[in-house]
Design an enzyme around this catalytic site. Sequence first.
Site, PDB file in Angstrom:
ATOM      1  N   ALA A   1       0.894  -1.284  -0.122  1.00 49.62           N
ATOM      2  CA  ALA A   1       0.077  -0.030  -0.036  1.00 49.62           C
ATOM      3  C   ALA A   1       1.068   1.146   0.012  1.00 49.62           C
ATOM      4  CB  ALA A   1      -0.808   0.023   1.245  1.00 49.62           C
TER       5      ALA A   1
ATOM      6  N   GLY B   1       0.878  -5.208   0.872  1.00 48.55           N
ATOM      7  CA  GLY B   1      -0.371  -5.217   0.102  1.00 48.55           C
ATOM      8  C   GLY B   1      -0.185  -5.910  -1.366  1.00 48.55           C
TER       9      GLY B   1
ATOM     10  N   GLU C   1      -0.109  -9.423  -0.620  1.00 47.89           N
ATOM     11  CA  GLU C   1      -1.570  -9.893  -0.241  1.00 47.89           C
ATOM     12  C   GLU C   1      -2.315  -9.936  -1.679  1.00 47.89           C
ATOM     13  OE1 GLU C   1      -2.046  -8.485   4.167  1.00 47.89           O
ATOM     14  OE2 GLU C   1      -1.829  -6.700   2.805  1.00 47.89           O
TER      15      GLU C   1
ATOM     16  N   GLU D   1       4.905  -5.010   7.051  1.00 52.51           N
ATOM     17  CA  GLU D   1       4.443  -3.948   7.887  1.00 52.51           C
ATOM     18  C   GLU D   1       4.908  -3.734   9.209  1.00 52.51           C
ATOM     19  OE1 GLU D   1       2.937  -6.599   5.886  1.00 52.51           O
ATOM     20  OE2 GLU D   1       1.249  -5.741   4.701  1.00 52.51           O
TER      21      GLU D   1
END
Length: 259
Positions: free
Chosen positions: A67, A110, A113, A133
């Site tokens: 992200a 992300g 993911e 993260e």
Amino acid sequence: MNYTYLIVEPHVLPGVSLVRLNRPKELNALCLELMDELVLAIKSLDQDEATRCIVITGNEKAFAAGADIKQMSTKSPIDMLKIDQFTKWDQIRKTRKPLIAAVSGFALGGGCELAMLCDMIIASESAQFGQPEIKLGVMPGAGGTQRLTRAVGKAVAMEMVLTGRFLSAREALSVGLINRVVPVELYLQEALQMGAKVASQAPLALQLAKEAVLKAFDTSLEEGLLFERKNFYLLFATDDQKEGMNAFTEKRSPNFKGN
Ligand code: DAK
């Protein structure tokens, strides 16, 4: 539709459409605007009859580095609640057609993911998978503790999530996170060929088979077997079942129409 952060190439091979994340200077960091476009693009390909399989890729250096940290850093919990990114991720998760991730370079946070949300992952030798993260003072929020653990088991997932260590493509293959590792110059071609193989199958069988495999992640064996059985029966109502079995008997290739 014109996209700013994506390049969408419908039908690059028969039945296969390609979505390229295209924010190269930021290593394809998944800003909100990119995610909005990705949801739109995948939804429209999911509804396109001529697309039977969707390949998502980035570029050689990065599938996606996560992200967008800069965009996320100032957000409050209320901002996050209002933005409701989870609904967008859920929309991608509900894609009926098979999704293949073609990963080279970084697939982090992300990005990892997103790759794991796909049904199969083809990686280049330079691919690196990670959930870093923890180094930002947070934790994975889009499946990184759940899909990763189901794919690689507790020991490897804990190490990745608690230390932020990246897995090389070879390690990712050895722990069952990905399907295949190929030289960098071949990863996209390999993913598209895999897509073409998938796309040549009966579309309704693909849809129900995908649904049934995913069901295994959130149900008991008993319920999963029942679900599988119902999907199996249902396929006997399709023209493509007749076509597939007749083609076998007549020693020819089937011509699946999606009915
Ligand atoms: N966000 C924003 N910018 C990024 C970025 C990211 N995740 N990753 C890289 N960039 C930018 C860098 O800031 C740099 O921009 P400039 O400084 O040149 O303007 C440019 O991309 C090139 O990066 P580097 O100069 O750092 O390149 P290096 O080759 O030296 O290093 C690296 C590559 C991938 C190791 C490094 O960039 C890095 O560590 N990046 C961050 C990786 C990371 O921590 N990823 C996890 C982010 S958190 C949610 C869903 C998902 C998520 C959260 C919520 N909801 C549904 C609510 C996910 C969270 C995350 O992914």
